[in-house]
Design an enzyme around this catalytic site. Structure first.
Site, short mmCIF file in Angstrom:
data_model
loop_
_atom_site.label_atom_id
_atom_site.label_comp_id
_atom_site.label_asym_id
_atom_site.label_seq_id
_atom_site.Cartn_x
_atom_site.Cartn_y
_atom_site.Cartn_z
CE1 TYR A 96 0.51 1.74 4.30
CE2 TYR A 96 0.93 -0.61 4.47
CZ TYR A 96 1.04 0.68 4.98
OH TYR A 96 1.67 0.89 6.19
CB CYS A 97 1.50 4.17 -1.60
SG CYS A 97 0.32 4.42 -2.95
CD1 TRP A 98 -2.20 10.21 -0.34
CD2 TRP A 98 -2.18 9.64 1.82
NE1 TRP A 98 -3.09 11.02 0.32
CE2 TRP A 98 -3.09 10.70 1.65
CE3 TRP A 98 -2.00 9.11 3.09
CZ2 TRP A 98 -3.82 11.26 2.70
CZ3 TRP A 98 -2.72 9.64 4.15
CH2 TRP A 98 -3.62 10.71 3.94
CB SER A 104 1.20 1.00 -3.36
OG SER A 104 -0.01 1.56 -3.85
CE1 TYR A 125 -2.05 5.14 8.12
CE2 TYR A 125 -2.68 7.28 7.23
CZ TYR A 125 -2.43 6.46 8.31
OH TYR A 125 -2.58 6.95 9.57
#
Length: 352
Positions: A96-98, A104, A125
């Site tokens: 995952y990323c933001w 991601s 996130y």
């Protein structure tokens, strides 16, 4: 196997089935908060992320993507070299990323192309954070809370630890917040977790509790240091918890405080700076007297006066108003803060 995608809620529900949880955000973002058990594989470090963001704002999105793509490609290659050389084909990472976008997505695509069974968190996130906030609204109501109330220094925290050692379910909010719960409760050099991190740690603890067993907690204010405790948690504890009134003789309380706050005695200058926070409540002259006594080695005297003039009156004014179960609280007297007294008190509570 094609790249899999799960919502944030589905990812949380299946989190124990993955071999690794990979946070592709920058180290600064990861440090502020992250999914439980996540490791940081940043595809842009803090400086690179700032560079790309500046280009995006000052030049164009195209130029930012072009510059960022080269940085990301180099960083992903570094991660593959460093972390995946000994991994088998069946390895299952959750990435995952933001927002579950380019960062991601790029890392997950490479891992998938290698042949790993890769899953991407849709919404990243940000979506996970929304789940945490939503569940913190409802989880506190699902438990039978028993709250330890009592004057400062009466051994509540030590009793909480004794209860945990005896096998009880315990929510230690002061440990989560890295703060002892008073204006003097932040040891030198200790940094509190971010607000988001505190929320995650509380949420994570609540998710692990057995709903058929009681949970013990200390009676806290809404704020520990610079961090707010989840509103619904505090409201539930104050409105529905069964109260235990913990008592200890004043001499034993003073001894316990001198032990638990030894860092203040060992660093008089730090103690004096902390006392400045009491000027508004106790007046400049009183605080000045406490500071002079501290510098002269009179820490015990200062602690005794803080108990009598500051902490005890405030406690007596607020306790009945804050906790609805206070009138029917069970009284539990500790002779002192010794291990034997705490163990006996914990067992007495469990038997009841």
């Amino acid at each position: 196997m094609p790249l899999q995608r799960l919502s944030a809620l589905e990812s949380i529900q299946a989190i124990d089935t993955f071999d690794a949880i990979i946070d592709a955000r920058s180290p600064a973002e990861y440090a502020e908060d992250h999914l439980p058990g996540a490791v940081n594989w940043p595809v842009l470090d803090n400086d690179e992320r700032a560079i790309v963001g500046t280009i995006y704002k000052q030049v164009s999105a195209f130029e930012a993507r072009k510059r960022g793509a080269a940085m990301v490609a180099r960083r992903v290659a570094d991660h593959l070299d460093r972390w995946t050389a000994d991994l088998e084909r069946g390895w299952r990472p959750l990435v995952y990323c933001w927002r579950g976008g380019d960062r991601s997505g790029t890392l997950a695509w490479f891992l998938d192309r290698v042949g790993f069974r890769t899953t991407l968190v849709e919404g990243g996130y940000k979506a996970y954070r929304a789940v945490v906030r939503d569940q913190l609204q409802t989880l506190p109501a699902q438990f039978d809370w028993q709250v330890l109330c009592g004057k400062t220094g009466c051994g509540k925290t030590r009793l909480l630890h004794a209860l945990k050692d005896a096998g009880s379910q315990v929510l230690d909010l002061e440990a989560i917040a890295s703060h002892r719960g008073s204006v003097l409760g932040l040891p030198p050099g200790v940094v509190q977790p971010s607000q988001k991190r505190l929320d995650t740690l509380v949420w994570q603890a609540l998710r692990q509790f057995d709903r058929t067993r009681p949970v013990f907690v200390e009676g806290e204010s809404k704020k520990l240091g610079q961090r707010w405790l989840p509103e619904q948690l505090i409201e539930r504890i104050r409105s529905h918890a069964r109260c235990v009134h913990v008592e200890m003789p004043d001499a034993a309380r003073l001894k316990l405080l001198l032990e638990d706050y030894a860092f203040l005695k060992d660093d008089p200058a730090f103690f004096c700076r902390q006392l400045d926070s009491l000027v508004e409540l106790r007046g400049r002259e009183q605080v000045k007297q406490w500071q002079e006594a501290t510098r002269s080695g009179g820490t015990a005297q200062v602690f005794a006066e803080l108990m009598a003039l500051h902490y005890d009156p405030g406690y007596l004014r607020s306790i009945a108003h804050q906790f609805k179960g206070w009138e029917n609280a069970r009284r539990l007297e500790l002779a002192d803060g010794s291990e034997a007294s705490l163990k006996a008190a914990a067992m007495a509570l469990l038997r009841s």
